[in-house]
Write a protein that holds these residues in place. Structure first.
Motif: not given
Lengths: 194, 313
Positions: A4-7, A38-39, A41, A55, A58, A164, A190
């Motif tokens: 993931l690009n952000y986790f 993709d992201r 949290h 999150g 993608r 989203k 994010m």
């Protein structure tokens, strides 16, 4: 862990944080959602008690139209649909039955559907939407979050739209302003606005 | 008096009946027999001095004898929930691992055990857990949740408890009040099977903790022994009540540390069991309480201690 690009998993309880990082990783991997999300949290605090996951997706798969899997051949008397891929044949037939009536939809063999030209007018048959995979994707993402969240957190609010998503769950009643107080700040972390 | 030690015999099907006869001749008891394809596993009690003899005789048959501390015990593995979306359940791995050490394990999934404020235990669950020798509670990831919910799901449980959870052992000890008999940290809610070496190490730790707790109970029992050794009573029941041999359960008579569970309907067989002659002039009803089990319609036998009956069979 997944690419993931952000986790990020946040929790006041460090042991629980580590455990939930692994739980989330395992679940996303099992449900094959790593490529879709993709992201992500996650914030979980058993003292409140609250579980928040926000999150971004993608990319959303687009709607499947007739032209994507069939050729539409218009003849004098009839329109012949030449099916290339059977995957969406069942939903296509359902749609056609509703629009033109069951008696007008003929299927002489597996890969051919015939409509009388008189019934099917000039409307754009190629562009007819047959199925929307994003519908099941939404369900999959929400299911995954339900899966990750602590089981006792039965009261929940969920949202997924335009790439989203958020999922808030608790054991107690959720306050009405929970989205503003718990979800929006996580999106801000994010650098995304809900 | 010879001391009987719990061991597991693992070997092939070929000539395993000789091992069974040998254990019988030596005065040992076979509590459980598993035949899996070509393999046989015998959970048994054998005299300590004769283990070498069994090893020697089993050697040409490629059989091995290992000490199994949990043979002859029935353990409840309690999970706050067995809900489908939590699969694979760590409780399954725990139950399976305890089984390998010889225990008979039963999974107890609580109907409303999830959540920290809303968790509770109903009377059936409580009674079923209390019918075991020990309960392993497989709890979750957060110290706070364990602290809050555990008093609710242990209410009126009077068998020894071993708790597992993600916080380390010290944290668990701090969180749980009044204390329980055993703690194993580092096993929380895991969404995959136990496979890493450190995870398997935790299971070994759990087996050690469970055997330590049960050994303490065995020591206490040794001070005031039971009127009859449960596996011995099991052998007598299997010999005299022939319906037992027709049951399809993996363990038609389950040995516990202080009793037995006989998987025959209580209403039709309780009187036969009570009247069963255990020794010359001694009926089973004289040395044990025969009660209905909360598990289906089974019979639960609780053997009374020597101090109460003044009979030692």
């Amino acid at each position: 862990m997944p690419p993931l690009n952000y986790f990020v998993v946040e929790s006041p309880d460090e042991v629980g944080r580590n455990a939930y990082e692994r739980v989330a990783g395992d679940v996303l991997q099992d449900l094959d959602l790593i490529k879709v999300i993709d992201r992500l949290h996650i914030y979980v605090d058993p003292k409140v008690p609250i579980f928040v996951a926000v999150g971004l997706l993608r990319h959303m798969p687009r709607a499947i139209r007739v032209a994507d899997f069939a050729n539409v051949n218009r003849g004098e008397k009839e329109i012949v649909l030449d099916i290339g891929d059977e995957t969406y044949l069942a939903p296509l037939l359902q749609k056609l039955w509703v629009i033109y009536g069951k008696e007008n939809v003929d299927q002489p063999d597996r890969f051919t559907v015939v409509l009388p030209a008189g019934v099917a007018g000039d409307e754009d048959l190629d562009r007819l939407v047959v199925a929307d995979p994003s519908e099941t994707l939404y369900k999959d993402v929400i299911y995954a979050l339900q899966y990750i969240a602590p089981e006792g957190f039965k009261v929940r609010r969920q949202y997924i739209r335009e790439g989203k998503f958020y999922y808030v769950a608790s054991e107690d009643t959720l306050p009405t302003d929970i989205v503003e107080t718990a979800v929006v700040p996580l999106f801000e972390k994010m650098e995304v606005t809900l | 008096m010879t001391t009987l030690v719990p061991v597991t015999y693992k070997g092939g099907v070929y000539r395993h009946d000789e091992i069974m006869d040998l254990i019988d001749d030596l005065g040992g008891y076979i509590v459980q027999k598993h035949v899996m394809a070509q393999d046989v596993v015998l959970q048994s009690f054998v005299p300590r001095d004769d283990i070498e003899l069994i090893r020697r005789i089993a050697k040409p048959l490629a059989g091995e004898v290992v000490e199994a501390p949990l043979v002859g015990t029935e353990i409840a593995v309690v999970s706050p929930s067995l809900e489908i979306h939590h699969l694979p359940h760590i409780a399954c791995d725990i139950a399976e691992y305890l089984r390998r050490s010889g225990a008979k394990t039963n999974m107890v999934g609580l109907a409303r055990g999830f959540g920290k404020r809303i968790a509770n235990l109903n009377d059936e669950e409580r009674d079923v857990i209390n019918e075991h020798d020990l309960a392993v509670y497989a709890l979750g990831n957060f110290e706070e949740c364990i602290r809050q919910k555990f008093p609710a799901i242990r209410r009126e449980i009077n068998v020894p408890i071993v708790v597992t959870g993600a916080p380390d052992r010290e944290t668990l000890m701090r969180a749980i009040d009044p204390p329980v008999e055993g703690y194993v940290g580092g096993i929380g809610r895991i969404m995959h099977r136990f496979k890493r070496p450190e995870e398997l190490g935790k299971l070994d730790e759990l087996v050690d903790e469970v055997s330590r707790v049960l050994d303490a109970r065995r020591d206490a029992l040794a001070k005031d022994p039971l009127s009859v050794f449960p596996p011995r009573l099991m052998a007598i029941i299997e010999e005299q009540i022939h319906e037992v041999s027709m049951l399809t359960h993996p363990t038609p008579v389950t040995a516990q540390m202080e009793g037995l569970r006989v998987k025959l309907p209580y209403d039709s067989y309780a009187d036969d069991v009570r009247l069963l002659e255990v020794a010359e002039g001694v009926a089973l009803g004289d040395i044990a309480d025969v009660t209905p089990s909360r598990m289906r319609n089974y019979i639960l036998i609780r053997i009374k201690p020597f101090s109460e009956t003044r009979i030692l069979v």
